[in-house]
Design an enzyme around this catalytic site. Structure first.
Site, PDB file in Angstrom:
ATOM      1  N   SER A 131      -4.218  -7.776   7.625  1.00 16.02           N
ATOM      2  CA  SER A 131      -4.411  -6.763   6.573  1.00 16.02           C
ATOM      3  C   SER A 131      -5.276  -7.246   5.410  1.00 16.02           C
ATOM      4  O   SER A 131      -4.912  -7.086   4.239  1.00 16.02           O
ATOM      5  CB  SER A 131      -3.055  -6.283   6.063  1.00 16.02           C
ATOM      6  OG  SER A 131      -2.344  -5.619   7.086  1.00 16.02           O
TER       7      SER A 131
ATOM      8  N   TRP B 162      12.454  -0.354   4.683  1.00 16.90           N
ATOM      9  CA  TRP B 162      13.826  -0.852   4.478  1.00 16.90           C
ATOM     10  C   TRP B 162      14.623   0.119   3.615  1.00 16.90           C
ATOM     11  O   TRP B 162      15.769   0.446   3.919  1.00 16.90           O
ATOM     12  CB  TRP B 162      13.749  -2.228   3.817  1.00 16.90           C
ATOM     13  CG  TRP B 162      15.070  -2.865   3.502  1.00 16.90           C
ATOM     14  CD1 TRP B 162      15.836  -3.634   4.327  1.00 16.90           C
ATOM     15  CD2 TRP B 162      15.760  -2.824   2.247  1.00 16.90           C
ATOM     16  NE1 TRP B 162      16.957  -4.072   3.671  1.00 16.90           N
ATOM     17  CE2 TRP B 162      16.941  -3.594   2.394  1.00 16.90           C
ATOM     18  CE3 TRP B 162      15.497  -2.219   1.021  1.00 16.90           C
ATOM     19  CZ2 TRP B 162      17.854  -3.769   1.358  1.00 16.90           C
ATOM     20  CZ3 TRP B 162      16.406  -2.388  -0.015  1.00 16.90           C
ATOM     21  CH2 TRP B 162      17.567  -3.147   0.166  1.00 16.90           C
TER      22      TRP B 162
ATOM     23  N   ARG C 262       4.425 -12.947   8.339  1.00 16.15           N
ATOM     24  CA  ARG C 262       4.407 -11.519   8.052  1.00 16.15           C
ATOM     25  C   ARG C 262       5.723 -10.907   8.522  1.00 16.15           C
ATOM     26  O   ARG C 262       6.149 -11.131   9.646  1.00 16.15           O
ATOM     27  CB  ARG C 262       3.239 -10.796   8.726  1.00 16.15           C
ATOM     28  CG  ARG C 262       3.262  -9.296   8.393  1.00 16.15           C
ATOM     29  CD  ARG C 262       1.978  -8.590   8.663  1.00 16.15           C
ATOM     30  NE  ARG C 262       2.049  -7.226   8.138  1.00 16.15           N
ATOM     31  CZ  ARG C 262       1.013  -6.473   7.827  1.00 16.15           C
ATOM     32  NH1 ARG C 262      -0.203  -6.948   7.977  1.00 16.15           N
ATOM     33  NH2 ARG C 262       1.166  -5.254   7.364  1.00 16.15           N
TER      34      ARG C 262
ATOM     35  N   TRP D 184      -3.924   1.004  -3.873  1.00 12.89           N
ATOM     36  CA  TRP D 184      -4.214   2.067  -4.856  1.00 12.89           C
ATOM     37  C   TRP D 184      -4.230   3.439  -4.188  1.00 12.89           C
ATOM     38  O   TRP D 184      -4.097   4.467  -4.870  1.00 12.89           O
ATOM     39  CB  TRP D 184      -5.565   1.809  -5.527  1.00 12.89           C
ATOM     40  CG  TRP D 184      -5.622   0.577  -6.368  1.00 12.89           C
ATOM     41  CD1 TRP D 184      -6.260  -0.591  -6.058  1.00 12.89           C
ATOM     42  CD2 TRP D 184      -5.018   0.370  -7.645  1.00 12.89           C
ATOM     43  NE1 TRP D 184      -6.081  -1.508  -7.065  1.00 12.89           N
ATOM     44  CE2 TRP D 184      -5.338  -0.950  -8.055  1.00 12.89           C
ATOM     45  CE3 TRP D 184      -4.248   1.173  -8.501  1.00 12.89           C
ATOM     46  CZ2 TRP D 184      -4.911  -1.489  -9.269  1.00 12.89           C
ATOM     47  CZ3 TRP D 184      -3.811   0.633  -9.714  1.00 12.89           C
ATOM     48  CH2 TRP D 184      -4.143  -0.677 -10.089  1.00 12.89           C
TER      49      TRP D 184
ATOM     50  N   LEU E  50       6.914 -25.973  -7.811  1.00 11.97           N
ATOM     51  CA  LEU E  50       6.230 -25.169  -6.799  1.00 11.97           C
ATOM     52  C   LEU E  50       4.963 -24.532  -7.365  1.00 11.97           C
ATOM     53  O   LEU E  50       4.969 -23.990  -8.471  1.00 11.97           O
ATOM     54  CB  LEU E  50       7.168 -24.052  -6.309  1.00 11.97           C
ATOM     55  CG  LEU E  50       6.587 -23.077  -5.285  1.00 11.97           C
ATOM     56  CD1 LEU E  50       6.450 -23.747  -3.928  1.00 11.97           C
ATOM     57  CD2 LEU E  50       7.470 -21.834  -5.174  1.00 11.97           C
TER      58      LEU E  50
ATOM     59  N   ARG F  18      -0.789  -8.137  12.097  1.00  9.97           N
ATOM     60  CA  ARG F  18      -2.178  -8.144  11.625  1.00  9.97           C
ATOM     61  C   ARG F  18      -2.189  -8.807  10.247  1.00  9.97           C
ATOM     62  O   ARG F  18      -1.150  -8.930   9.608  1.00  9.97           O
ATOM     63  CB  ARG F  18      -2.746  -6.724  11.550  1.00  9.97           C
ATOM     64  CG  ARG F  18      -1.922  -5.772  10.681  1.00  9.97           C
ATOM     65  CD  ARG F  18      -2.519  -4.369  10.667  1.00  9.97           C
ATOM     66  NE  ARG F  18      -1.753  -3.476   9.821  1.00  9.97           N
ATOM     67  CZ  ARG F  18      -0.703  -2.761  10.213  1.00  9.97           C
ATOM     68  NH1 ARG F  18      -0.294  -2.834  11.474  1.00  9.97           N
ATOM     69  NH2 ARG F  18      -0.067  -1.975   9.382  1.00  9.97           N
TER      70      ARG F  18
ATOM     71  N   GLU G  48      -6.154  -1.963  -1.210  1.00  9.61           N
ATOM     72  CA  GLU G  48      -5.921  -0.682  -0.530  1.00  9.61           C
ATOM     73  C   GLU G  48      -4.675   0.036  -1.035  1.00  9.61           C
ATOM     74  O   GLU G  48      -4.515   1.240  -0.819  1.00  9.61           O
ATOM     75  CB  GLU G  48      -5.790  -0.911   0.984  1.00  9.61           C
ATOM     76  CG  GLU G  48      -7.091  -1.307   1.682  1.00  9.61           C
ATOM     77  CD  GLU G  48      -7.481  -2.754   1.446  1.00  9.61           C
ATOM     78  OE1 GLU G  48      -6.577  -3.593   1.190  1.00  9.61           O
ATOM     79  OE2 GLU G  48      -8.685  -3.051   1.491  1.00  9.61           O
TER      80      GLU G  48
ATOM     81  N   HIS H 155      10.969  -1.828  -3.192  1.00  3.16           N
ATOM     82  CA  HIS H 155      10.086  -2.732  -3.922  1.00  3.16           C
ATOM     83  C   HIS H 155      10.867  -3.581  -4.925  1.00  3.16           C
ATOM     84  O   HIS H 155      10.583  -4.770  -5.104  1.00  3.16           O
ATOM     85  CB  HIS H 155       8.990  -1.941  -4.636  1.00  3.16           C
ATOM     86  CG  HIS H 155       8.055  -1.226  -3.702  1.00  3.16           C
ATOM     87  ND1 HIS H 155       7.441  -1.860  -2.647  1.00  3.16           N
ATOM     88  CD2 HIS H 155       7.633   0.063  -3.672  1.00  3.16           C
ATOM     89  CE1 HIS H 155       6.672  -0.994  -1.994  1.00  3.16           C
ATOM     90  NE2 HIS H 155       6.783   0.181  -2.595  1.00  3.16           N
TER      91      HIS H 155
ATOM     92  N   ASP I 256       6.040  -7.421   3.834  1.00  2.25           N
ATOM     93  CA  ASP I 256       5.953  -6.087   4.435  1.00  2.25           C
ATOM     94  C   ASP I 256       7.352  -5.514   4.684  1.00  2.25           C
ATOM     95  O   ASP I 256       8.290  -6.246   5.002  1.00  2.25           O
ATOM     96  CB  ASP I 256       5.191  -6.167   5.760  1.00  2.25           C
ATOM     97  CG  ASP I 256       4.620  -4.824   6.182  1.00  2.25           C
ATOM     98  OD1 ASP I 256       4.666  -3.874   5.370  1.00  2.25           O
ATOM     99  OD2 ASP I 256       4.142  -4.727   7.321  1.00  2.25           O
ATOM    100  N   GLY I 257       7.459  -4.183   4.539  1.00  2.00           N
ATOM    101  CA  GLY I 257       8.671  -3.492   4.942  1.00  2.00           C
ATOM    102  C   GLY I 257       9.578  -3.021   3.830  1.00  2.00           C
ATOM    103  O   GLY I 257      10.663  -2.484   4.098  1.00  2.00           O
ATOM    104  N   ASN I 258       9.165  -3.180   2.568  1.00  2.00           N
ATOM    105  CA  ASN I 258      10.023  -2.740   1.464  1.00  2.00           C
ATOM    106  C   ASN I 258      10.351  -1.252   1.553  1.00  2.00           C
ATOM    107  O   ASN I 258      11.512  -0.844   1.429  1.00  2.00           O
ATOM    108  CB  ASN I 258       9.354  -3.024   0.115  1.00  2.00           C
ATOM    109  CG  ASN I 258       9.258  -4.501  -0.198  1.00  2.00           C
ATOM    110  OD1 ASN I 258      10.024  -5.305   0.314  1.00  2.00           O
ATOM    111  ND2 ASN I 258       8.305  -4.865  -1.033  1.00  2.00           N
TER     112      ASN I 258
END
Length: 237
Positions: A192, A21, A184, A65, A127, A190, A63, A33, A16-18
């Site tokens: 989401s 930022w 998060r 979209w 990984l 939350r 969501e 992004h 979250d936050g791109n």
């Protein structure tokens, strides 16, 4: 790391936050992004070095979209490029990549690249990296329950034989261990619509750091907080 930390086996992250930022830097959201995608590459490598075996990131929700068309188009372009980058990274680091989510809404070339990536990396022993794309927890459950209803309707299974393991086996995450730790970024607290079934016993960690600024040091902070939790899985105190 000066202290000895017990590593969670599986870490899930809501990236979250791109956009915020980028806005804070006077740049367009798409710039955020792009930088966020670079952070994913770094954290994949650092997580594995630390001893984390599974890493799942929430890249694009069902969501998303609803965002402005130009932003969605830019995200799809970024996704196309990322699939190429991820294939090269996976070859170098022996990373096993899996994409979660409902893929039919994605363009055919993206679906082809996903298949190529999953097929090329499925035997890698580094990984285990899961990317949630066009993913929603409720959508995942609906799709699983439809499969289950079909099995019952065709008498492949009796209702009384349905167990939690049955449902888990029909989810996008079938065969994966449930997350031990959810992170998060950017201050929101939350989940989401992310991994609704799988997060039943997961520890949550929230940070005000925006995803593009998330570093190995921030990951260590989250793991340190995880180490201070008393994980009883419903047992007595």
């Amino acid at each position: 790391m000066s202290e000895e930390l017990k590593m969670p086996r599986h870490v899930a992250i809501i990236l979250d936050g791109n956009g915020r930022w980028a806005k804070a830097k006077g740049m367009p959201r798409n710039y955020g992004h792009v930088q966020g995608a670079k952070t994913v590459e770094v954290i994949c490598e650092e997580a594995y070095k630390m001893g984390i075996q599974y890493l799942t990131v929430y890249a694009f929700s069902t969501e998303n979209w609803n965002r402005p068309k130009d932003e969605v188009d830019a995200l799809m372009k970024l996704l196309r490029n990322y699939m190429k980058t991820c294939l090269k990274t996976a070859e170098k680091n022996r990373m096993c990549v899996r994409v979660l989510g409902e893929k039919s809404r994605l363009d055919s070339d993206i679906r082809s690249r996903i298949l190529e990536l999953e097929e090329a990396t499925k035997h890698n022993d580094g990984l285990h990296f899961q990317i949630a794309i066009n993913y929603g927890g409720r959508d995942e459950l609906v799709r699983a329950f439809r499969k289950l209803a079909g099995k019952v309707a065709t008498r492949q299974m009796r209702p009384e034989d349905v167990t939690e393991d049955t449902i888990s086996g029909l989810l996008d995450t079938a065969g994966l261990p449930e997350p031990d730790l959810l992170i998060r970024t950017c201050g929101e607290q939350r989940i989401s619509n992310f991994l609704l079934w799988q997060l039943a016993y997961t520890e949550f960690y929230y940070t005000d750091i925006a995803w593009p600024d998330f570093t190995k040091e921030e990951l260590i902070k989250a793991v340190r907080a995880y180490n201070h939790r008393n994980r009883r899985y419903g047992g007595l105190a």
